[in-house]
Design an enzyme around this catalytic site. Structure first.
Site, short mmCIF file in Angstrom:
data_model
loop_
_atom_site.label_atom_id
_atom_site.label_comp_id
_atom_site.label_asym_id
_atom_site.label_seq_id
_atom_site.Cartn_x
_atom_site.Cartn_y
_atom_site.Cartn_z
N LYS A 68 -0.92 -10.24 16.20
CA LYS A 68 -1.63 -9.63 14.90
C LYS A 68 -1.31 -10.52 13.47
O LYS A 68 -2.09 -11.15 12.95
CB LYS A 68 -1.07 -8.50 14.49
CG LYS A 68 -1.82 -7.75 13.28
CD LYS A 68 -1.73 -6.25 13.14
CE LYS A 68 -2.57 -5.53 12.17
NZ LYS A 68 -2.16 -4.27 11.70
N GLU A 101 0.62 -1.09 0.02
CA GLU A 101 0.10 -0.14 0.05
C GLU A 101 0.75 1.26 0.08
O GLU A 101 1.89 1.41 0.73
CB GLU A 101 -0.86 0.13 1.40
CG GLU A 101 -1.79 0.81 1.36
CD GLU A 101 -2.65 1.15 2.79
OE1 GLU A 101 -3.59 1.78 2.98
OE2 GLU A 101 -2.06 0.27 3.47
N CYS A 159 -5.44 -2.99 1.72
CA CYS A 159 -5.27 -3.11 3.10
C CYS A 159 -6.73 -3.30 3.77
O CYS A 159 -7.14 -4.55 3.87
CB CYS A 159 -4.56 -1.98 3.82
SG CYS A 159 -3.78 -2.50 5.26
N LYS A 173 -9.25 2.94 -2.53
CA LYS A 173 -9.41 2.24 -1.21
C LYS A 173 -11.12 2.57 -0.89
O LYS A 173 -11.40 3.76 -0.89
CB LYS A 173 -8.46 2.46 -0.24
CG LYS A 173 -8.44 1.80 1.02
CD LYS A 173 -7.24 2.36 2.01
CE LYS A 173 -7.33 1.39 3.29
NZ LYS A 173 -6.23 1.72 4.15
N ASP A 230 16.35 -2.94 31.82
CA ASP A 230 15.57 -2.34 30.58
C ASP A 230 16.97 -1.83 29.85
O ASP A 230 16.95 -1.84 28.60
CB ASP A 230 14.82 -0.92 31.05
CG ASP A 230 13.87 -1.39 32.02
OD1 ASP A 230 13.19 -2.46 31.53
OD2 ASP A 230 13.37 -0.69 33.22
#
Length: 537
Positions: A190, A41, A148, A112, A293
């Site tokens: 995801k 995209e 997308c 889109k 950290d």
């Protein structure tokens, strides 16, 4: 139909570089005999271009780049993302578009349909939605070209956001295959959810799907690639690797299953590497406290840009333990990075002496603790300025959420590498980094975390245990739950309300924090916009 994928790493606004990248991929696909080559995209502009689209030369130059690509076409058809101006006087000024480029044929354009405007997305600010959804004919086939979000319909989103369903409309109008060009940012969990969604869609509509995702880091977003080919039975036939470029004609292949910590590590490495490369930095510097950290951040930095380009700096104060200093040095030696030791005790005493008359009669408190953090920030910024290095901040999401950090102190820097990684997950990542050999000194992982800004200090003097803190933060920040909804999960009411109050009170700090790499469902920064002056509880 032989479909090729250009899973490429583009840079926002680099039209010449992006076109060159696309043409290299096109040359490979054309030689391999691809009928169609997919790019991500907005591949010409890079994603997301944000308000660059409003600059007077931006969209015209993106169109000229498209024409250059069109002139280079040979046998393979190219589908490429770009920004298309809206000629109408009403609506948003642009379209998020895909161009279908064929030799000796006019450019055809698909717009889109579904424009995400939530979390990190703000497409309704710029783009008008497509006025029609119809297949296009390519090489004698009816093809549904989508962009997308067009395939992220109601059942795969947190709630119903759109009235239309582009995939359904395309199939009803005869589409034999769905092609999707995408820039889908990474977050933990995801990739599998996305794969499951595409497989479900292919099986439901009985058409194959070809999905080409972007890869690389652009500011706070990291794109993981993992492009897919799925047959009409909903089976993955081919997939591209994660977090790396890939240009090929898809042939049957499977990628080994990845762990969550592997994904997290690789996302942070790629995000840091691209942030430095695309912003023109070759070297980075960070403070090494001997804590977990800074250790994890240093490991990521060494992997991202090479050990020879990383400087770690220990800055012991009167309250720093010998173990913390030795752990910092051991880490630097294990990684092979440059190591400096610049004590701040003398400058701390000088600063206290300067303020002695002003603070007369006042006991030492957080003011003196913050002085130490700010002296370290000054030291690191001096090194950053002198050597042209990017200063990396090392604070995690748990600390940033409740303000357990010093503005203009340990928050100084150009990129917050792990600011979206909760403390409990920092420990998981450290153990993953040490899975084969102890790069991070074992004491760094096992000792109680401490800012070491006063005698015998530990984080838990101020904060709840991190396992409790992180889960309450997840429910409040990522799930938007109220205190009344969180408490029944078994948490102490006083603790819940203290955490929520701290999150709200420290919005002003986060507003001034360095940009951070997004890896969870909701990060502080561009995906979470809260007012500072407000009284809602």
């Amino acid at each position: 139909m032989r479909v090729g994928f250009a899973q490429i790493n583009t840079t926002v606004g680099d039209f010449a570089g992006n076109v060159e990248h696309i043409l290299r991929a096109y040359e490979t696909a054309n030689i391999d005999g691809a009928d169609i080559l997919l790019t991500p995209e907005l591949a010409i502009t890079g994603y997301p271009p944000q308000d660059l689209v409003f600059k007077s030369r931006f969209v015209p130059e993106n169109r000229r780049a498209l024409e250059k690509l069109h002139a280079a076409m040979r046998e393979t058809v190219l589908i490429v993302g770009f920004v298309d101006p809206n000629p109408n006087s009403t609506g948003r000024p642009f379209y998020n578009a895909a161009a279908i480029l064929e030799r000796d044929k006019p450019i055809r354009i698909v717009h889109k349909t579904l424009l995400p405007t939530y979390d990190v997305f703000d497409e309704a600010r710029y783009f008008e939605a497509a006025s029609e959804v119809v297949p296009v004919e390519i090489r004698g086939h009816k093809v549904g070209v989508t962009i997308c979000e067009d395939i992220w319909t109601a059942e795969y989103l947190p709630r119903e956001l759109y009235a239309g369903n582009p995939v359904k409309h395309l199939v009803e109008k005869g589409a034999e295959v769905i092609l999707n060009i995408s820039a889908s940012p990474f977050q933990l969990g995801k990739p599998e959810r996305r794969k499951r969604m595409i497989c479900d869609l292919a099986k439901k509509y009985k058409v194959p799907f070809y999905y080409c995702n972007a890869v690389g880091g652009n500011d706070q977003l990291v794109f993981d690639g993992q492009s897919l080919a799925v047959n009409a039975e909903g089976e993955v036939t081919s997939e591209a690797p994660a977090f790396e470029e890939f240009t090929a004609l898809f042939t049957p292949s499977k990628i080994a299953t990845r762990t969550e910590m592997q994904d997290l590590h690789d996302a942070l490495v790629l995000g840091l590497r691209d942030y430095m490369r695309k912003c023109g930095f070759k070297k980075c510097v960070l403070g090494l406290s001997g804590g977990i950290d800074s250790a994890v951040t240093a490991c990521i930095a060494a992997e991202a840009v090479g050990k020879e380009n990383v400087m770690g700096v220990a800055m012991p104060s009167p309250y720093s333990s010998e173990g913390s200093v030795s752990d910092a040095k051991a880490l630097a030696e294990n990684l092979g990075i440059e190591y400096l030791k610049i004590p701040i005790s003398e400058s701390f005493e000088t600063l206290k002496g300067q303020m002695k008359g002003v603070f007369v009669g006042k006991a030492e408190d957080a003011t003196e603790e913050n002085m130490q953090a700010r002296l370290r920030g000054v030291t690191l910024m001096a090194l950053s300025n002198k050597f042209g290095s990017l200063l990396l901040t090392t604070g995690n999401k748990s600390e940033l959420a409740v303000g357990y950090c010093t503005i203009y102190g340990d928050m100084c820097g150009g990129l917050a590498v792990i600011s979206d990684v909760p403390k409990t997950m920092v420990y998981e990542l450290a153990r993953w980094i040490n899975r084969e050999s102890p790069v991070i000194p074992p004491d760094t992982i096992t000792k109680p975390p401490s800012a070491e800004l006063r005698p015998d200090q530990t984080d838990q003097d101020t904060l709840p245990p991190y396992a409790i803190l992180d889960e309450i933060l997840r429910l409040y920040v990522e799930e938007n739950n109220s205190a009344a909804e969180i408490i029944p999960h078994g948490f102490d009411e006083k603790t819940v309300r203290w955490i929520i109050r701290r999150v709200d009170l420290n919005e002003y700090k986060r507003e001034q924090a360095a940009p951070g790499l997004k890896v969870t469902g909701r990060a502080f920064g561009m995906g979470r916009r809260m007012p500072i002056a407000q009284r809602f509880e």
